[in-house]
Design an enzyme around this catalytic site. Sequence first.
Site, PDB file in Angstrom:
ATOM      1  N   CYS A   1       0.808  -1.226   0.000  1.00 64.75           N
ATOM      2  CA  CYS A   1       0.000   0.000   0.000  1.00 64.75           C
ATOM      3  C   CYS A   1       0.841   1.277   0.000  1.00 64.75           C
ATOM      4  O   CYS A   1       0.578   2.206  -0.781  1.00 64.75           O
ATOM      5  CB  CYS A   1      -0.957  -0.009   1.191  1.00 64.75           C
ATOM      6  SG  CYS A   1      -0.147  -0.087   2.809  1.00 64.75           S
TER       7      CYS A   1
ATOM      8  N   HIS B   1      -2.497   0.596   7.245  1.00 63.95           N
ATOM      9  CA  HIS B   1      -2.846   0.575   5.822  1.00 63.95           C
ATOM     10  C   HIS B   1      -3.106   2.002   5.336  1.00 63.95           C
ATOM     11  O   HIS B   1      -3.559   2.862   6.107  1.00 63.95           O
ATOM     12  CB  HIS B   1      -4.078  -0.299   5.601  1.00 63.95           C
ATOM     13  CG  HIS B   1      -4.380  -0.584   4.167  1.00 63.95           C
ATOM     14  ND1 HIS B   1      -3.510  -1.241   3.314  1.00 63.95           N
ATOM     15  CD2 HIS B   1      -5.477  -0.290   3.405  1.00 63.95           C
ATOM     16  CE1 HIS B   1      -4.050  -1.338   2.112  1.00 63.95           C
ATOM     17  NE2 HIS B   1      -5.237  -0.775   2.141  1.00 63.95           N
TER      18      HIS B   1
ATOM     19  N   HIS C   1      -5.886   1.662  -3.474  1.00 65.79           N
ATOM     20  CA  HIS C   1      -4.934   1.107  -2.503  1.00 65.79           C
ATOM     21  C   HIS C   1      -4.486  -0.270  -2.981  1.00 65.79           C
ATOM     22  O   HIS C   1      -5.057  -0.837  -3.915  1.00 65.79           O
ATOM     23  CB  HIS C   1      -5.576   1.013  -1.114  1.00 65.79           C
ATOM     24  CG  HIS C   1      -6.775   0.106  -1.049  1.00 65.79           C
ATOM     25  ND1 HIS C   1      -6.907  -0.904  -0.130  1.00 65.79           N
ATOM     26  CD2 HIS C   1      -7.919   0.047  -1.803  1.00 65.79           C
ATOM     27  CE1 HIS C   1      -8.070  -1.532  -0.293  1.00 65.79           C
ATOM     28  NE2 HIS C   1      -8.690  -0.963  -1.314  1.00 65.79           N
TER      29      HIS C   1
END
Length: 201
Positions: free
Chosen positions: A103, A156, A173
């Site tokens: 990510c 994340h 993402h």
Amino acid sequence: MAETSCRSSKSASKSKSATTGKAYVRKKSKSGNKRANHRSTTSAREAAFRKSKASPAPAKSKTTSPASTKAASGQATQVIKTARSFLGTPYRYGGSTSKGMDCSGLLCTSFASIDVKLPRTSTEQSSYGKDVRLNDVSPGDLVFFAERKGGSKISHVGMVTTVKGKDQVMFIHSSTSRGVVEDNLLGEYYQKIFVKAIRPF
């Protein structure tokens, strides 16, 4: 010659002398000019008034956006375009190329397209810029998530690509299970683990 001209007029014949006649004629002529000028000025004013009523004033033009805002929008567009070129790329921990990326690696590579070097991890990236409320996010903003519902530790990161309304804010993402994809930030799953958003520009 001027004296003869004065006496030839009707007003001049009534005067007792040439000198009086001259003076009388000049005075009358001057008065006549004043009346002519008055009529001319009045006509010009009336014409201007009719024109102003017939042709309303043009509407004021709207002010444009500041140059800095346009520059930021252009940068966001380029970064999003680069990120989307990696759609479908598989997830790879520590990766940042079309062979595989995680990510934060996706964002590092995307921002490199505008010569901006982001920190390498999602935790570090969460401090790169100013905080933005979820309701105010725009394309190019970074969004951060925790590993589980109610968590605050960032694990994340993604980037907003499109804001379509109060029910749909898309972000790109690199998902561990699906690779680089776009999802709805306002979906139930992501709302549960959402931590913060920042504006990097």
